[in-house]
Design a protein around this motif. Structure first.
Motif, PDB file in Angstrom:
ATOM      1  N   SER A 158       0.866  -1.178   0.000  1.00  0.00           N
ATOM      2  CA  SER A 158       0.000   0.000   0.000  1.00  0.00           C
ATOM      3  C   SER A 158       0.895   1.218   0.000  1.00  0.00           C
ATOM      4  CB  SER A 158      -0.907   0.024   1.232  1.00  0.00           C
ATOM      5  OG  SER A 158      -1.394   1.325   1.471  1.00  0.00           O
ATOM      6  N   THR A 160      -0.003   4.156   0.720  1.00  0.00           N
ATOM      7  CA  THR A 160      -0.343   4.912   1.927  1.00  0.00           C
ATOM      8  C   THR A 160       0.393   4.355   3.136  1.00  0.00           C
ATOM      9  OG1 THR A 160      -2.528   5.435   1.040  1.00  0.00           O
ATOM     10  CG2 THR A 160      -2.235   5.659   3.412  1.00  0.00           C
ATOM     11  N   PHE A 161       0.459   3.022   3.249  1.00  0.00           N
ATOM     12  CA  PHE A 161       1.197   2.408   4.344  1.00  0.00           C
ATOM     13  C   PHE A 161       2.657   2.826   4.299  1.00  0.00           C
ATOM     14  CE2 PHE A 161       3.919  -1.116   5.787  1.00  0.00           C
ATOM     15  CZ  PHE A 161       3.529  -1.204   7.112  1.00  0.00           C
ATOM     16  N   GLU A 163       3.888   5.484   3.053  1.00  0.00           N
ATOM     17  CA  GLU A 163       3.996   6.893   3.420  1.00  0.00           C
ATOM     18  C   GLU A 163       4.079   7.058   4.933  1.00  0.00           C
ATOM     19  OE1 GLU A 163       0.597   8.597   1.561  1.00  0.00           O
ATOM     20  OE2 GLU A 163       1.560   8.802  -0.409  1.00  0.00           O
ATOM     21  N   TRP A 164       3.293   6.249   5.657  1.00  0.00           N
ATOM     22  CA  TRP A 164       3.372   6.311   7.120  1.00  0.00           C
ATOM     23  C   TRP A 164       4.755   5.896   7.612  1.00  0.00           C
ATOM     24  CZ3 TRP A 164      -0.229   9.275   8.319  1.00  0.00           C
ATOM     25  CH2 TRP A 164      -1.570   9.093   7.975  1.00  0.00           C
ATOM     26  N   HIS A 374       2.420   6.112  13.726  1.00  0.00           N
ATOM     27  CA  HIS A 374       1.237   6.019  12.870  1.00  0.00           C
ATOM     28  C   HIS A 374       0.625   4.618  12.918  1.00  0.00           C
ATOM     29  CE1 HIS A 374       2.118   9.961  11.189  1.00  0.00           C
ATOM     30  NE2 HIS A 374       3.369   9.581  11.004  1.00  0.00           N
ATOM     31  N   TRP A 375       0.757   3.950  14.055  1.00  0.00           N
ATOM     32  CA  TRP A 375       0.346   2.557  14.158  1.00  0.00           C
ATOM     33  C   TRP A 375      -1.131   2.360  13.834  1.00  0.00           C
ATOM     34  CZ3 TRP A 375       2.431  -1.997  13.979  1.00  0.00           C
ATOM     35  CH2 TRP A 375       1.732  -3.116  14.428  1.00  0.00           C
ATOM     36  N   ASP A 376      -1.978   3.162  14.410  1.00  0.00           N
ATOM     37  CA  ASP A 376      -3.412   2.978  14.191  1.00  0.00           C
ATOM     38  C   ASP A 376      -3.770   3.163  12.721  1.00  0.00           C
ATOM     39  OD1 ASP A 376      -3.749   2.479  16.864  1.00  0.00           O
ATOM     40  OD2 ASP A 376      -4.408   4.519  17.365  1.00  0.00           O
ATOM     41  N   GLU A 377      -3.185   4.180  12.075  1.00  0.00           N
ATOM     42  CA  GLU A 377      -3.447   4.410  10.655  1.00  0.00           C
ATOM     43  C   GLU A 377      -2.911   3.254   9.809  1.00  0.00           C
ATOM     44  OE1 GLU A 377      -2.346   8.604  12.276  1.00  0.00           O
ATOM     45  OE2 GLU A 377      -1.889   6.514  12.729  1.00  0.00           O
ATOM     46  N   ALA A 378      -1.712   2.761  10.176  1.00  0.00           N
ATOM     47  CA  ALA A 378      -1.105   1.666   9.417  1.00  0.00           C
ATOM     48  C   ALA A 378      -1.934   0.391   9.526  1.00  0.00           C
ATOM     49  CB  ALA A 378       0.323   1.416   9.914  1.00  0.00           C
ATOM     50  N   ALA A 380      -5.122   0.222  10.165  1.00  0.00           N
ATOM     51  CA  ALA A 380      -6.364   0.440   9.424  1.00  0.00           C
ATOM     52  C   ALA A 380      -6.148   0.263   7.927  1.00  0.00           C
ATOM     53  CB  ALA A 380      -6.906   1.840   9.718  1.00  0.00           C
ATOM     54  N   GLU A 381      -4.955   0.581   7.452  1.00  0.00           N
ATOM     55  CA  GLU A 381      -4.660   0.516   6.022  1.00  0.00           C
ATOM     56  C   GLU A 381      -4.381  -0.902   5.541  1.00  0.00           C
ATOM     57  OE1 GLU A 381      -3.985   1.777   2.094  1.00  0.00           O
ATOM     58  OE2 GLU A 381      -4.910   2.836   3.782  1.00  0.00           O
TER      59      GLU A 381
END
Length: 433
Positions: A158, A160-161, A163-164, A374-378, A380-381
């Motif tokens: 991903s 987005t992943f 990017e985190w 950015h664990w929670d965002e990662a 979720a992604e």
């Protein structure tokens, strides 16, 4: 209760089994679903075996593979560390936990206590790549088709992943820290500056960047008036890189192509950069790799190869266990001596090489810090299991670089003319550290 020598031990708890295998030396607290526990009660770090499936993974996975399967599936939990950066736990295990084979009678009791059913392999977590023999369905190792599958497994997770984890530079290779306290983004920019200067690039030159990732080197060069072509086997990287090129107004100077580097037809480049590609090539393909890159260079052109290496030239090249099945399928590493020899054997003249091992440990430290932030965002992604794979992989790799288990070498070479001429190269290295 455990007895001495090779006497039978009777029915054992899971904690007793671990104590026997570890010789009674546990650097952390262990608890298990059968209610047993072992290790210091005040230990800051701990692991918890939560289910019988985890026992099966541990009992049937060779080396680090069983531990990884149990952890990624959620059957083994870690305590005292964040799953995005289990570095301290891995460091404790690597430094103090040594498994030994007990006497035959004790081993027989361990098997009886665990149960024969746990010695039958079960399906691994879905994040795991097939074993090497099953990958043959997509072609011989390091064929174009199989290489494409391997790159897809690792890089098309991903954008987005990434990017985190990687930060604004979207650079997934070792940084070069100008100082110990430099931020990651500054260190990555400094790495591109170092490569650019080693290749003596200037406005109007032409650069080929093979295995270009998200186009960081391509865009760095294009901003300085160099016409740059990048190539990657990742569709997601290609889309992201070309969008970034367009957003920066660099389309007149830069492009990233989706495809195999071996399909590049243009030649006469002033320089070729290969930053993090050789690990995917396969050692037996080094001669063809260097010969191809040399054929893309103009006479007097420079090649910079930047890749992870082993600290010697005798270890087996193929990755095993967790790294092969979860991170880099078909990845192969060898020593810098082998790399230099192969480059020389196709007629390239090696001018300089250096080891950035410590810099990669610092890079991985900072990537893990980004993942934790950015664990929670990662999660979720990409989902919790995949996020855990990356935390485990990056923390373990950091430890390997710090302990000199692996290294990172940059090798700079030139394509001389038929008389050995190398143009107007300075007599000594011309770049700043």
């Amino acid at each position: 209760m455990t007895k001495r020598g090779d006497e039978p031990t009777g029915k054992l708890t899971l904690a007793q089994v671990l104590e026997i295998l570890a010789g009674g030396r546990l650097p952390l607290r262990f608890t298990a679903y059968d209610g047993s526990s072992a290790g210091p009660t005040d230990a800051r770090l701990g692991i918890e075996l939560k289910s019988p499936r985890g026992t099966t993974y541990l009992a049937t996975g060779r080396g680090d593979l069983g531990l990884a399967r149990a952890y990624i599936s959620g059957d083994l939990e870690v305590h005292g560390v964040h799953p995005g950066d289990p570095y301290e736990l891995l460091k404790a295990l690597a430094g103090e936990l040594v498994f030994t084979m007990p006497p035959p009678r004790v081993m027989a009791d361990i098997i009886r206590s665990i149960g024969v059913s746990h010695l039958r392999p079960i399906a691994p977590p879905p994040q795991e790549a097939p074993p090497r023999w099953r990958r043959a369905a997509s072609g011989l190792r390091h064929s174009k088709g199989r290489d494409a599958d391997a790159i897809h497994h690792h890089y098309d997770v991903s954008n987005t992943f990434y990017e985190w984890v990687l930060g604004p530079t979207m650079t997934y290779t070792c940084a070069c820290y100008p100082s110990a306290d430099a931020p990651l983004d500054d260190a990555q920019e400094n790495k591109y500056r170092l490569v650019f200067e080693k290749l003596r690039l200037k406005p109007g030159d032409r650069l080929l960047d093979v295995g270009c990732g998200w186009g960081g080197m391509v865009r760095y060069a294009a901003r300085r008036g160099v016409t740059a072509i990048g190539v990657t086997l990742s569709e997601q990287q290609t889309e992201w890189a070309n969008r970034a090129i367009s957003d920066e107004g660099l389309a007149d100077f830069a492009q990233v192509r989706f495809g195999d580097y071996r399909d590049i037809r243009e030649a006469g480049f002033d320089a070729v950069s290969s930053i993090g590609l050789l690990e995917h090539i396969g050692v037996r393909n080094y001669p063809a790799y260097f010969e191809f890159l040399q054929s893309r260079l103009s006479t007097g052109g420079l090649l910079l190869n930047h890749c992870i290496t082993r600290p010697d030239n005798q270890s087996k090249a193929a990755a095993r266990g967790f790294i092969d099945r979860y991170v880099f399928p078909d990845g192969e590493l060898t020593g810098s001596g082998r790399i230099i020899a192969e480059a020389q054997d196709v007629g390239l003249e090696v001018l300089h090489e250096e080891n950035l091992r410590q810099h990669y440990g610092m890079t991985l430290r900072d990537w893990c810090a980004n993942l934790v932030e950015h664990w929670d965002e990662a999660v979720a992604e990409v989902g919790l299991p995949t996020a855990k794979v990356w935390g485990l992989y990056m923390a373990g790799s950091r430890l390997a670089f710090e302990s000199d288990g692996i290294q990172l070498h940059q090798v700079l070479a030139v394509k001389p003319d038929e008389f050995g001429g190398v143009g107007n190269l300075p007599l000594r290295p011309w770049w700043t550290p």
